[in-house]
Structures are given as structure tokens and as C-alpha cells.
Enzyme design. Structure first.
Site, PDB file in Angstrom:
ATOM      1  N   ASP A  48       0.863  -1.188   0.000  1.00  0.00           N
ATOM      2  CA  ASP A  48       0.000   0.000   0.000  1.00  0.00           C
ATOM      3  C   ASP A  48       0.901   1.239   0.000  1.00  0.00           C
ATOM      4  OD1 ASP A  48      -1.971   1.862   0.373  1.00  0.00           O
ATOM      5  OD2 ASP A  48      -2.547   1.194   2.384  1.00  0.00           O
ATOM      6  N   GLU A  98      -2.639   0.026  -4.382  1.00  0.00           N
ATOM      7  CA  GLU A  98      -2.613  -1.157  -3.523  1.00  0.00           C
ATOM      8  C   GLU A  98      -2.613  -2.428  -4.360  1.00  0.00           C
ATOM      9  OE1 GLU A  98      -5.560  -1.459  -0.427  1.00  0.00           O
ATOM     10  OE2 GLU A  98      -5.544   0.709  -0.097  1.00  0.00           O
TER      11      GLU A  98
END
Ligand SMILES: [Mg+2]
Length: 359
Positions: free
Chosen positions: A12, A117
Site C-alpha cells: 500500500d 494497492e
């Protein structure tokens, strides 16, 4: 380690849109920054807040008007006001593409879940130690080439990986081995479990359930009677159970590349060179997707009056060489340069080539 243990990472990017803006505008460094809607119009939400802005209580998805009020309050207390930016989403997606393309050269199976992500299947590395080294190398690459940080969590399934990537933000790398899953989850606030939003959190708090270990005391039936159907899913999550199956995108049905010329032209040498450069790129992508052969080649031409024409050919046999692609696309291009497909001899503005019918 058991042979069948999966190793899954969740990567992320940290405050991604805001981080790109800070990187590209030195005077933003250290300043509170929000990418999102225009606060002077008062509608829309915060897309990304950087860490200094988060210290004012500003969060993603917060109404922009509320973020503005928090900035004003901070300013009245002598703190720097938030810099509000509308965002350059084209730029963010180019940065994202280049990061994801690199990751794909290191890891066979990834599932990208948003612009910043992705889940990575690291089972092939064979150990959590090797998986950790690989993730550190990916973080180093992102830092070196993009001057951005990512947080990574590694665990035996997607749920644990996701919670772990959030555990030490920014610039974190958290490894949760299978035998440590329960110890890792127990002290976390229930809010750290994906899917537990402010509403569920409130319901659970009223029953004195604050941390994961408070809720794991309860049988599944108790959580179901409190939360209905969602109680069953929550029961599994707080006990560390989750899927380790990644969903890779379906392979493309065609691979293509096109280019718009800086000036409209009918110079055969120039156009052919441009076509061959496109062929080389198409061929690289074709190989990267692991296809063995293509059967159909299509060339597209756009003229200076913006009309567009395509010409395609299905080969008698599947082909798999760059030479074949160049030869076929050249045969398809030439009629656009003379009176066969271009009787008024209009200059060309764009050409493209694509291949289809893969094996
Ligand atoms: Mg992010």
C-alpha cells in the site's frame, strides 16, 4: 514451515496522491496537504491527506468542507493551513503503472486492487524470510526510482497481509508468521479489522468489546446475534481466517500501441519508422503476457481531418516473431500512404498497431 502454507503480501503506497505532489513540489515539503475536491465549492470529499494534514484530524473520504474547517481552526491557532490541490490523476496513474510493472517482473501473481494497492502471492519464495527480503527490495526500488514510500504487510492470507500493511505506516514492513497470527491480532482495536466501520465499532463498544481479544471470547453465535450475518464473517476474521487466493486480471484479448505524431505527416520513412517502433512495443507486451503466438494484425491510421481507418489481416498460420509483425503491419500501412486508402493524400496524425487471436 508446512509445505502448503501460503505467503501473501499486501503493498500500500503511503498517502499516495499527496506524496506524489510533495515529491514534485519542494515547497510543499512538511506542509499539511490534501488532494481532493475544491474546498471553495464546498462539495466533494478528501481523496488523500498527507500525514501533517492527518494530524489536524483530516481523513480520506471526509467532506472537503469539514477538512477546510479543520484547516481554518489550525490556522487560527497559529499552525500552517492545509494546501488544497485538485490532483493530477493522470500523473498518479502513470507512477502507479510503472511501480506495478516493476513488481510484475519480480512476482508472477499479483492482484492490483486500486491505483496504489496490490496483493502479491509470495508463496513461490518458499519462506517468510525470503518473502521479506523480496518485499524490502521492492520498497527500495520504489524509494530509489520514485522517491516514494510504500508499506507492506506479509502474512498467511490476504486478511492478515492487509492488516499488517496498515500496522506500521508509513514506510512499514510487517511480517506475521502463521504461528503469530493470534498474538498479532489480539491486542488490535476491533476497528483495525477490515469491514469494521464506525457503526460496527460503536455497537461493539457499547457491549464492552474494544479489542480483538475481547471479541474472540465470544462464540460465533453471540457475534451473529449482535451483528446478524456479518457476525459470522467477523468471527472468521478475528480468528485470523481469510482467503489466500489472488484474482489476477483476465488476459487481454488484444495488445496494441499507438502514437500521435508531433506534426501531421505523409513522409513514408518517418511513418514506417514510427510503425516499427510501435511494433517493437507491442511485441514486448505480447511476450510479457506470456502469449505464444498471434494470428491477427490490425493497423489503424488517423488523418489530419480526424477520420480514422483500420486495416486488419488474419495470417494463414499463427506467428510469433517481431519480423513477421513488422512485415504484416507494413503491408497494412502502405495503402494509407497512397491513393489506395488515402486518395486525397491527407497527412497522417496517428498510427497504431495491435495483435489479436492469441495462443
Ligand atoms: Mg495507500
Amino acid at each position: 514451515m508446512k509445505k502448503n502454507t501460503s505467503i501473501i503480501a499486501h503493498l500500500d503506497m503511503d498517502a499516495f496522491f499527496a506524496a506524489v505532489e510533495e515529491r514534485d513540489t519542494p515547497r510543499f515539503a512538511g506542509q499539511p496537504l490534501v488532494v481532493g475536491a475544491d474546498p471553495h465549492r464546498g462539495r466533494g470529499v478528501v481523496s488523500t491527506a498527507n500525514y501533517p494534514a492527518r494530524r489536524y484530524g483530516i481523513r480520506s473520504a471526509m467532506p472537503i468542507s469539514q477538512a477546510w474547517r479543520r484547516s481554518e481552526n489550525a490556522r487560527l491557532q497559529g499552525q500552517p493551513p492545509v494546501i488544497f490541490l485538485s490532483g493530477n490523476y493522470k500523473k498518479y496513474s502513470l507512477v502507479s503503472e510503472s511501480i506495478m510493472a516493476y513488481i510484475q517482473t519480480r512476482i508472477p501473481l499479483i492482484e492490483q486492487t486500486s491505483v496504489d494497492e496490490a496483493y502479491l502471492d509470495l508463496t513461490f519464495t518458499g519462506s517468510f524470510a525470503t518473502a521479506q527480503i523480496l518485499c524490502q527490495e521492492i520498497k527500495n526500488y520504489i524509494a530509489r526510482t520514485q522517491r516514494l514510500t510504500a508499506s507492506v504487510g506479509i502474512g498467511p492470507n490476504k486478511l492478515i497481509a492487509k492488516i499488517a500493511s496498515d500496522f506500521q505506516k508509513p514506510n512499514g514492513l510487517t511480517v506475521v508468521r502463521p504461528e503469530k497470527v493470534i498474538d498479532f491480532l489480539n491486542p488490535l482495536p476491533l476497528r483495525a479489522i477490515p469491514g469494521v466501520g464506525p457503526k460496527t465499532e460503536q455497537v461493539l463498544l457499547q457491549l464492552g468489546l474494544k479489542k480483538v481479544c475481547d471479541a474472540t471470547q465470544l462464540p460465533q453465535s453471540a457475534l451473529e446475534s449482535i451483528l446478524g450475518k456479518w457476525g459470522e464473517a467477523l468471527f472468521k476474521k478475528i480468528h485470523g481466517q481469510g482467503s489466500a487466493t489472488l484474482h489476477a486480471p483476465a488476459p487481454p484479448l488484444s495488445v496494441g500501441s499507438q502514437t500521435t505524431f508531433p506534426l501531421d505527416t505523409l513522409s513514408a520513412m518517418y511513418v514506417v519508422n514510427q510503425l516499427f517502433a510501435r511494433c517493437e512495443q507491442v511485441f514486448r507486451h505480447f511476450n510479457r503476457h506470456g502469449f505464444h503466438s498471434f494470428r491477427t494484425v490490425v493497423v489503424t491510421a488517423r488523418f489530419n481531418d480526424f477520420t480514422t481507418a483500420s486495416s486488419g489481416r488474419t495470417l494463414p498460420r499463427p506467428a510469433n516473431t517481431l519480423a513477421k509483425l513488422k512485415k504484416s503491419s507494413l503491408q497494412l500501412l502502405l495503402p494509407f500512404l497512397d491513393n489506395r486508402r488515402n486518395p486525397q493524400l491527407r497527412p497522417l496524425r496517428l498510427i497504431g498497431v495491435r495483435v489479436e487471436n492469441f495462443n
